[in-house]
Motif scaffolding. Structure first.
Motif, short mmCIF file in Angstrom:
data_model
loop_
_atom_site.label_atom_id
_atom_site.label_comp_id
_atom_site.label_asym_id
_atom_site.label_seq_id
_atom_site.Cartn_x
_atom_site.Cartn_y
_atom_site.Cartn_z
N VAL A 192 0.84 -1.21 0.00
CA VAL A 192 0.00 0.00 0.00
C VAL A 192 0.87 1.25 0.00
N MET A 193 1.89 1.26 0.86
CA MET A 193 2.73 2.45 0.97
C MET A 193 3.54 2.70 -0.30
N LEU A 194 4.05 1.65 -0.91
CA LEU A 194 4.82 1.85 -2.14
C LEU A 194 3.92 2.38 -3.27
N SER A 195 2.68 1.89 -3.33
CA SER A 195 1.75 2.39 -4.35
C SER A 195 1.45 3.87 -4.13
N LEU A 196 1.20 4.24 -2.87
CA LEU A 196 0.85 5.63 -2.59
C LEU A 196 2.05 6.56 -2.73
N HIS A 197 3.24 6.09 -2.33
CA HIS A 197 4.42 6.95 -2.47
C HIS A 197 4.80 7.14 -3.93
N ALA A 198 4.49 6.16 -4.77
CA ALA A 198 4.72 6.35 -6.20
C ALA A 198 3.84 7.49 -6.71
N ARG A 199 2.59 7.55 -6.24
CA ARG A 199 1.71 8.64 -6.63
C ARG A 199 2.17 9.96 -6.03
N LEU A 200 2.72 9.89 -4.81
CA LEU A 200 3.23 11.09 -4.15
C LEU A 200 4.30 11.76 -5.03
N GLY A 201 5.17 10.94 -5.60
CA GLY A 201 6.23 11.46 -6.43
C GLY A 201 5.74 12.05 -7.74
N ASP A 202 4.52 11.66 -8.16
CA ASP A 202 3.96 12.18 -9.42
C ASP A 202 3.31 13.55 -9.25
N GLU A 203 3.02 13.92 -8.01
CA GLU A 203 2.32 15.19 -7.76
C GLU A 203 3.33 16.33 -7.67
N LEU A 204 3.21 17.29 -8.58
CA LEU A 204 4.19 18.38 -8.64
C LEU A 204 4.10 19.34 -7.47
N ASN A 205 2.95 19.41 -6.83
CA ASN A 205 2.82 20.36 -5.72
C ASN A 205 2.94 19.68 -4.35
N ILE A 206 3.63 18.52 -4.32
CA ILE A 206 3.99 17.88 -3.05
C ILE A 206 5.50 17.80 -2.96
N VAL A 207 6.06 18.33 -1.89
CA VAL A 207 7.49 18.25 -1.63
C VAL A 207 7.71 17.38 -0.40
N HIS A 208 8.57 16.37 -0.52
CA HIS A 208 8.87 15.50 0.62
C HIS A 208 10.24 15.87 1.17
N LEU A 209 10.25 16.42 2.37
CA LEU A 209 11.50 16.76 3.06
C LEU A 209 11.83 15.62 4.01
N ASN A 210 12.62 14.69 3.51
CA ASN A 210 12.98 13.50 4.28
C ASN A 210 14.18 13.80 5.16
N HIS A 211 14.36 12.99 6.21
CA HIS A 211 15.46 13.14 7.15
C HIS A 211 15.45 14.53 7.81
N HIS A 212 14.27 15.02 8.10
CA HIS A 212 14.10 16.28 8.82
C HIS A 212 13.30 16.00 10.09
N ALA A 213 13.91 16.26 11.23
CA ALA A 213 13.24 16.06 12.51
C ALA A 213 12.55 17.35 12.93
N VAL A 214 11.25 17.28 13.21
CA VAL A 214 10.51 18.46 13.67
C VAL A 214 10.75 18.64 15.16
N ASN A 215 11.33 19.77 15.51
CA ASN A 215 11.69 20.05 16.90
C ASN A 215 10.64 20.85 17.65
N SER A 216 9.84 21.63 16.90
CA SER A 216 8.90 22.53 17.55
C SER A 216 7.80 22.91 16.58
N LEU A 217 6.65 23.26 17.15
CA LEU A 217 5.59 23.86 16.36
C LEU A 217 5.73 25.38 16.44
N LEU A 218 5.49 26.06 15.32
CA LEU A 218 5.56 27.52 15.27
C LEU A 218 4.17 28.09 15.53
N VAL A 219 4.11 29.06 16.41
CA VAL A 219 2.83 29.64 16.81
C VAL A 219 2.87 31.14 16.53
N ASP A 220 1.77 31.67 15.96
CA ASP A 220 1.74 33.10 15.67
C ASP A 220 1.23 33.88 16.85
N ALA A 221 1.12 35.20 16.67
CA ALA A 221 0.74 36.08 17.78
C ALA A 221 -0.67 35.83 18.28
#
Length: 512
Positions: free
Chosen positions: A137-166
């Motif tokens: 299932v994941m390989l099928s969906l990730h293949a489609r993910l790569g076909d979508e021009l307006n999806i960027v996959h930032l791999n090997h990025h650890a999220v350290n914090s959520l950003l909050v506005d005023a």
């Protein structure tokens, strides 16, 4: 725009099924960033041996699927949510098929081949490639993910914090590139979605991959989101009892195909239960645990399962690599932390109590699973939530933002060093494991607080503390939460959830 400042309509944290499905749904309405610390092979969804539960057979019904889910949930499921998820299952299966997922069919009839798993009253588990359903299932969906021009996959990025506005809205994430060490401020113009999976790696014995350390729960709670029912950690009964982390999982589908849990002398472990080897997971896990505590090992006998190697190639090869042949040998098994029923309180569309923040998949708590997850409902939940999230976010407007500097990170979490994570795992397995009591939990709480003093920014410690605090609050035994000092289920706590919110307010309150 500076290289370390990016902006997208939607930012999704996590690349498992919930995150990937959400990206494919949301890319219709804007550009999407998928931020993940592990590649697709490092998420729970990829390694899922079980399939997707859906009432698609003529002898089944949505009502039966609902009844089985409610029964497994021991009085904590939210019935309306269960009905919505079960009712949406056939449509989500068709969505996967349209994206290229091929579900297994019976070679003789040409109809979908449906498996049986614990606590299901009908065969309703769809598989894709036998016991490699998650991978396919994941390989099928990730293949489609790569076909979508307006999806960027930032791999090997650890999220350290959520950003909050005023205005107190979550408007993006702060992430660190594991390769360069560069910090990225990633603004979400229309929504930030947590799809970070579970927290099995907080335990010394788990089936979860290394990245499952509960980061999303810590991130959400730190900005004021409510977390719910974290005391309910499901321990899968049949992980191969070998000294490794993660433990190798032997799917419940093997028991559905006729394997039995036995003692060394061949006596059936679950002969006492009406559902025998397909009893709910919490019952089997505790039975195995108690046997091991008595010094009696437990084995899975799959030697009479027809065509084992052909039906379960992943399990066959995995066992073989660890020195066991399922067609010839008894397989030593023991429970291991597997799934979080609790998580960030969210609607089925992923909405949390914090503006701009959404949570989907295992990191969330929708009320579907209750006190004990019904097998193969988790991948289904990911798909339904992703679709509902898309319906909610398709018309959202861009959040106003005067300047990039108006975004502020809240708590900057850090990745725990191996020695710290090992200490957390030992504490959680010993003090908040399959069987708990108040004294153990208090001891675990003290140890974790001491670790927090030394490592104040460790997300693993933060989330472990929330789990232990939740377990202390629920003074009963229900589903996967078993307190030996409160061994009975209290009817007064039916439909009562444990909720924790920041600043620290702890209570068990009825919500449905």
């Amino acid at each position: 725009m500076e290289m370390n400042r990016l902006a997208f309509d939607f930012v999704i944290v996590g690349c498992g099924l919930a995150g990937t499905a959400a990206a494919l749904e949301l890319c219709q309405w804007g550009d999407v960033a998928v931020v993940s610390k592990e590649p697709v092979t490092g998420c729970n969804s990829y390694w899922a041996q079980g399939g997707i539960a859906a009432a698609v057979d003529h002898g089944d019904s949505v009502e039966l699927h609902v009844a089985d889910t409610l029964n497994a949930g021991h009085g904590l499921c939210h019935p309306a949510v269960v009905a919505d998820v079960a009712g949406a299952a056939p449509d989500r299966v068709r969505w996967l098929e349209r994206l290229g997922v091929s579900f297994d069919v019976d070679g003789k009839t040409g109809r979908l081949s449906l498996g049986l798993e614990g606590a299901h009253s009908r065969r309703r588990i769809l598989h894709a490639g036998g016991d490699a359903s998650g991978k396919n299932v994941m390989l099928s969906l990730h293949a489609r993910l790569g076909d979508e021009l307006n999806i960027v996959h930032l791999n090997h990025h650890a999220v350290n914090s959520l950003l909050v506005d005023a205005n107190g809205r979550v408007a993006g994430v702060l992430a660190t590139d594991a390769n360069s060490g560069e910090e990225l401020w990633i603004r979400a113009r229309r929504g930030t979605v947590l799809a970070t999976g579970g927290a099995g790696q907080l335990y010394a014995r788990t089936t979860n991959p290394p990245g499952s350390t509960g980061d999303g729960i810590a991130l959400a709670h730190s900005v004021g989101a409510t977390v719910r029912n974290l005391e309910f950690v499901q321990f899968h009964p049949t992980a191969l009892d070998a000294d490794c982390n993660p433990r190798f999982l032997i799917s419940e589908a093997v028991r559905g195909a006729g394997a039995h849990l036995v003692y060394r002398d061949g006596r059936r472990l679950m002969a006492f239960h009406p559902m025998q080897d397909l009893a709910p997971r919490d019952v089997i896990a505790r039975t195995i645990y108690e046997s091991l505590q008595r010094g009696e090992p437990v084995y899975l006998d799959a030697r009479k399962v027809d065509d084992f190697q052909a039906r379960f190639p992943t399990i066959f090869n995995g066992c073989l690599a660890r020195g066991y042949n399922p067609e010839r040998d008894l397989l030593p098994v023991a429970p291991a932390a597997h799934f979080m029923m609790g998580g960030v309180e969210a609607t089925l569309a992923g909405e949390t109590c914090v503006p701009g923040l959404y949570a989907v998949g295992e990191v969330s708590s929708t009320g579907l699973h209750g006190a004990n997850r019904l097998a193969s409902n988790s991948l289904l939940e990911c798909l339904v939530m992703a679709h509902q999230l898309s319906l909610v976010l398709q018309d959202t407007e861009e959040m106003p933002l005067e300047a990039p500097d108006s975004l502020q990170p809240v708590t900057r979490f850090t990745t725990p060093p191996p020695e710290l994570l090992s200490q957390v795992q030992d504490v959680m397995w010993t003090c908040a494991g399959i069987v708990r009591d108040g004294a153990q939990l208090q001891h675990g709480l003290s140890n974790l607080l001491a670790l927090q003093d030394r490592y104040p920014h460790a997300a693993a410690v933060y989330t472990a503390l929330l789990v232990v605090q939740s377990a202390l609050l629920r003074e009963e035994s229900r589903g996967a939460h078993y307190r030996s000092d409160f061994p009975k289920t209290e009817s007064a706590l039916d439909c009562v959830d444990t909720r924790l919110q920041q600043p620290c307010t702890y209570a068990t309150v009825p919500t449905h």
